[in-house]
Motif scaffolding. Structure first.
Motif, PDB file in Angstrom:
ATOM      1  N   GLU A  73      28.468  48.153  15.587  1.00  0.00           N
ATOM      2  CA  GLU A  73      29.223  49.430  16.218  1.00  0.00           C
ATOM      3  C   GLU A  73      28.102  49.578  17.587  1.00  0.00           C
ATOM      4  OE1 GLU A  73      32.077  50.190  16.358  1.00  0.00           O
ATOM      5  OE2 GLU A  73      32.522  48.556  14.223  1.00  0.00           O
ATOM      6  N   ALA A  74      26.847  50.166  16.984  1.00  0.00           N
ATOM      7  CA  ALA A  74      26.101  51.263  18.556  1.00  0.00           C
ATOM      8  C   ALA A  74      26.216  50.071  19.360  1.00  0.00           C
ATOM      9  CB  ALA A  74      24.687  51.084  18.010  1.00  0.00           C
ATOM     10  N   GLU A  75      25.986  48.602  19.239  1.00  0.00           N
ATOM     11  CA  GLU A  75      25.441  47.915  20.453  1.00  0.00           C
ATOM     12  C   GLU A  75      27.177  47.422  21.068  1.00  0.00           C
ATOM     13  OE1 GLU A  75      22.456  44.131  18.825  1.00  0.00           O
ATOM     14  OE2 GLU A  75      23.980  44.299  17.624  1.00  0.00           O
ATOM     15  N   ILE A  76      28.099  47.391  19.891  1.00  0.00           N
ATOM     16  CA  ILE A  76      29.447  47.480  21.219  1.00  0.00           C
ATOM     17  C   ILE A  76      29.538  48.303  21.695  1.00  0.00           C
ATOM     18  CG2 ILE A  76      32.069  46.694  20.687  1.00  0.00           C
ATOM     19  CD1 ILE A  76      30.930  45.258  18.120  1.00  0.00           C
ATOM     20  N   ASP A  77      28.924  49.926  21.492  1.00  0.00           N
ATOM     21  CA  ASP A  77      29.231  50.702  22.405  1.00  0.00           C
ATOM     22  C   ASP A  77      28.719  50.433  23.496  1.00  0.00           C
ATOM     23  OD1 ASP A  77      31.143  51.902  20.614  1.00  0.00           O
ATOM     24  OD2 ASP A  77      29.369  53.039  20.028  1.00  0.00           O
ATOM     25  N   ALA A  78      27.542  49.582  23.553  1.00  0.00           N
ATOM     26  CA  ALA A  78      26.342  49.741  24.916  1.00  0.00           C
ATOM     27  C   ALA A  78      27.068  49.342  25.738  1.00  0.00           C
ATOM     28  CB  ALA A  78      25.136  49.464  24.315  1.00  0.00           C
ATOM     29  N   LEU A  79      27.929  48.134  25.062  1.00  0.00           N
ATOM     30  CA  LEU A  79      27.728  47.016  26.041  1.00  0.00           C
ATOM     31  C   LEU A  79      29.478  47.030  26.250  1.00  0.00           C
ATOM     32  CD1 LEU A  79      26.918  43.671  23.530  1.00  0.00           C
ATOM     33  CD2 LEU A  79      26.248  44.248  26.171  1.00  0.00           C
ATOM     34  N   PHE A  80      29.858  47.358  25.807  1.00  0.00           N
ATOM     35  CA  PHE A  80      31.855  48.218  25.925  1.00  0.00           C
ATOM     36  C   PHE A  80      31.811  47.314  27.591  1.00  0.00           C
ATOM     37  CE2 PHE A  80      36.207  49.567  25.931  1.00  0.00           C
ATOM     38  CZ  PHE A  80      36.807  48.673  24.963  1.00  0.00           C
ATOM     39  N   PRO A  81      31.649  48.963  27.986  1.00  0.00           N
ATOM     40  CA  PRO A  81      31.791  49.014  29.857  1.00  0.00           C
ATOM     41  C   PRO A  81      31.570  47.893  30.351  1.00  0.00           C
ATOM     42  CG  PRO A  81      30.618  50.858  28.897  1.00  0.00           C
ATOM     43  CD  PRO A  81      30.524  49.797  27.607  1.00  0.00           C
ATOM     44  N   LYS A  82      30.500  46.683  30.482  1.00  0.00           N
ATOM     45  CA  LYS A  82      30.760  45.783  30.544  1.00  0.00           C
ATOM     46  C   LYS A  82      31.057  44.430  30.794  1.00  0.00           C
ATOM     47  CE  LYS A  82      25.820  46.527  32.567  1.00  0.00           C
ATOM     48  NZ  LYS A  82      24.850  46.431  33.475  1.00  0.00           N
ATOM     49  N   ALA A  83      31.235  44.108  29.406  1.00  0.00           N
ATOM     50  CA  ALA A  83      32.389  43.944  29.012  1.00  0.00           C
ATOM     51  C   ALA A  83      33.856  43.976  29.867  1.00  0.00           C
ATOM     52  CB  ALA A  83      32.458  43.812  27.379  1.00  0.00           C
ATOM     53  N   GLU A  84      33.972  45.208  29.528  1.00  0.00           N
ATOM     54  CA  GLU A  84      35.525  45.885  29.682  1.00  0.00           C
ATOM     55  C   GLU A  84      35.674  45.465  31.638  1.00  0.00           C
ATOM     56  OE1 GLU A  84      38.258  49.613  29.019  1.00  0.00           O
ATOM     57  OE2 GLU A  84      36.389  49.535  30.046  1.00  0.00           O
ATOM     58  N   ALA A  85      34.169  45.665  32.345  1.00  0.00           N
ATOM     59  CA  ALA A  85      35.000  45.829  33.690  1.00  0.00           C
ATOM     60  C   ALA A  85      35.046  44.041  34.195  1.00  0.00           C
ATOM     61  CB  ALA A  85      33.442  46.046  34.285  1.00  0.00           C
ATOM     62  N   SER A  86      34.225  42.841  33.373  1.00  0.00           N
ATOM     63  CA  SER A  86      34.263  41.298  33.528  1.00  0.00           C
ATOM     64  C   SER A  86      35.292  41.407  33.233  1.00  0.00           C
ATOM     65  CB  SER A  86      33.213  41.283  33.142  1.00  0.00           C
ATOM     66  OG  SER A  86      33.324  40.992  31.590  1.00  0.00           O
ATOM     67  N   LEU A  87      35.864  41.534  32.084  1.00  0.00           N
ATOM     68  CA  LEU A  87      37.017  41.050  31.358  1.00  0.00           C
ATOM     69  C   LEU A  87      38.113  41.419  32.156  1.00  0.00           C
ATOM     70  CD1 LEU A  87      36.730  42.088  27.959  1.00  0.00           C
ATOM     71  CD2 LEU A  87      37.493  39.560  29.075  1.00  0.00           C
ATOM     72  N   ALA A  88      38.342  42.870  33.249  1.00  0.00           N
ATOM     73  CA  ALA A  88      39.235  43.139  34.077  1.00  0.00           C
ATOM     74  C   ALA A  88      39.222  42.841  35.768  1.00  0.00           C
ATOM     75  CB  ALA A  88      38.478  44.711  34.610  1.00  0.00           C
ATOM     76  N   GLU A  89      38.082  41.947  35.406  1.00  0.00           N
ATOM     77  CA  GLU A  89      38.403  41.029  37.161  1.00  0.00           C
ATOM     78  C   GLU A  89      39.136  40.169  37.132  1.00  0.00           C
ATOM     79  OE1 GLU A  89      33.886  39.933  37.919  1.00  0.00           O
ATOM     80  OE2 GLU A  89      33.599  42.481  38.285  1.00  0.00           O
ATOM     81  N   GLU A  90      39.319  39.383  35.515  1.00  0.00           N
ATOM     82  CA  GLU A  90      40.039  38.947  35.318  1.00  0.00           C
ATOM     83  C   GLU A  90      41.506  38.781  34.786  1.00  0.00           C
ATOM     84  OE1 GLU A  90      38.792  35.178  34.947  1.00  0.00           O
ATOM     85  OE2 GLU A  90      36.719  36.144  36.430  1.00  0.00           O
TER      86      GLU A  90
END
Length: 186
Positions: A73-90
Motif C-alpha cells: 500500500e505504501a509503495e502504491i501510494d508513493a507511485l500513484f500520482p506518477k502512474a496516474e499522470a502517465s495514464l492520463a497522457e494515454e
C-alpha cells in the motif's frame, strides 16, 4: 434442451452490477458474470467494470532484467500520482479501487511489443500470465510500467446476511470447488 449456467446466448439488456468493498472502504464495481445459490448461500462470479491494472518495477540484475509486481500500500501510494499522470497522457483514468487498481477509458489494441509474460506464484504452483503495457513512468530514477492482464480478472464472492459481498477465501473456494465444477459444466 437444458442450457448451461454460463450460456451467453442472449446478453441481458442491463447487466447486474455488484460492489466489492475492502477494509479501507474503497469500492470496486463489477458486472455479475454468473451467480448461483448453494446451501442457502448466494455466490457470484464478478468481473470489474473498469480494467484492472498492476504497477511493475524493472530491476536490473547481473544476468537479466527482473519484473517485480508492486503490491504494498505504501509503495502504491508513493507511485500513484506518477502512474496516474502517465495514464492520463494515454486517455486513461487510474482509480484506487478495492482489491486492485483499475483504469477507466478505452484500452489500446495490444501489440506484440507491448505484451509481457510473467510467471506468477499462486497458491498451488507457478502460472504464466500475459499483460499489456499501458504506460511507463519513472520515480526516483527507477522505471515502472502500468500493465493490464490480457485474461480478465474475476472474483468469486458470497453474499453475507447483511447483503454485503465478501470475497471467498482460498479455503472456501476449495470447499465449494465440486459445486462450482458441477455448476460450470452442466
Amino acid at each position: 434442451m437444458s442450457s448451461s449456467p454460463f450460456s451467453q446466448d442472449q446478453p441481458p439488456s442491463s447487466p447486474e452490477i455488484k460492489v466489492l468493498i475492502d477494509e479501507e472502504a474503497r469500492s470496486l464495481y463489477c458486472y455479475v458474470e454468473q451467480s448461483f445459490r448453494s446451501k442457502g448461500v448466494q455466490y457470484y462470479l464478478l468481473m470489474p467494470i473498469d480494467s484492472p491494472v498492476s504497477i511493475i518495477m524493472w530491476e536490473e540484475d547481473e544476468d537479466a532484467e527482473q519484473a517485480i509486481l508492486i503490491e504494498g500500500e505504501a509503495e502504491i501510494d508513493a507511485l500513484f500520482p506518477k502512474a496516474e499522470a502517465s495514464l492520463a497522457e494515454e486517455g486513461l483514468t487510474l482509480k484506487r479501487t478495492s482489491f486492485t487498481l483499475t483504469v477507466a477509458g478505452e484500452l489500446p489494441e495490444p501489440e506484440d511489443d507491448d505484451i509481457l509474460t510473467l510467471e506468477i506464484e499462486t497458491e498451488r504452483a507457478w502460472e504464466e500470465e500475459e499483460f499489456q503495457l499501458l504506460a511507463i513512468f519513472s520515480h526516483k530514477n527507477q522505471e515502472y510500467g502500468v500493465y493490464t492482464p490480457l485474461v480478465p480478472l474475476l472474483f468469486f464472492a458470497k453474499a453475507e446476511p447483511n447483503g454485503e459481498l465478501e470475497l471467498l477465501s482460498v479455503d472456501e473456494l476449495e470447499t465449494i470447488k465440486p459445486i462450482l465444477e458441477e455448476w460450470m459444466f452442466n
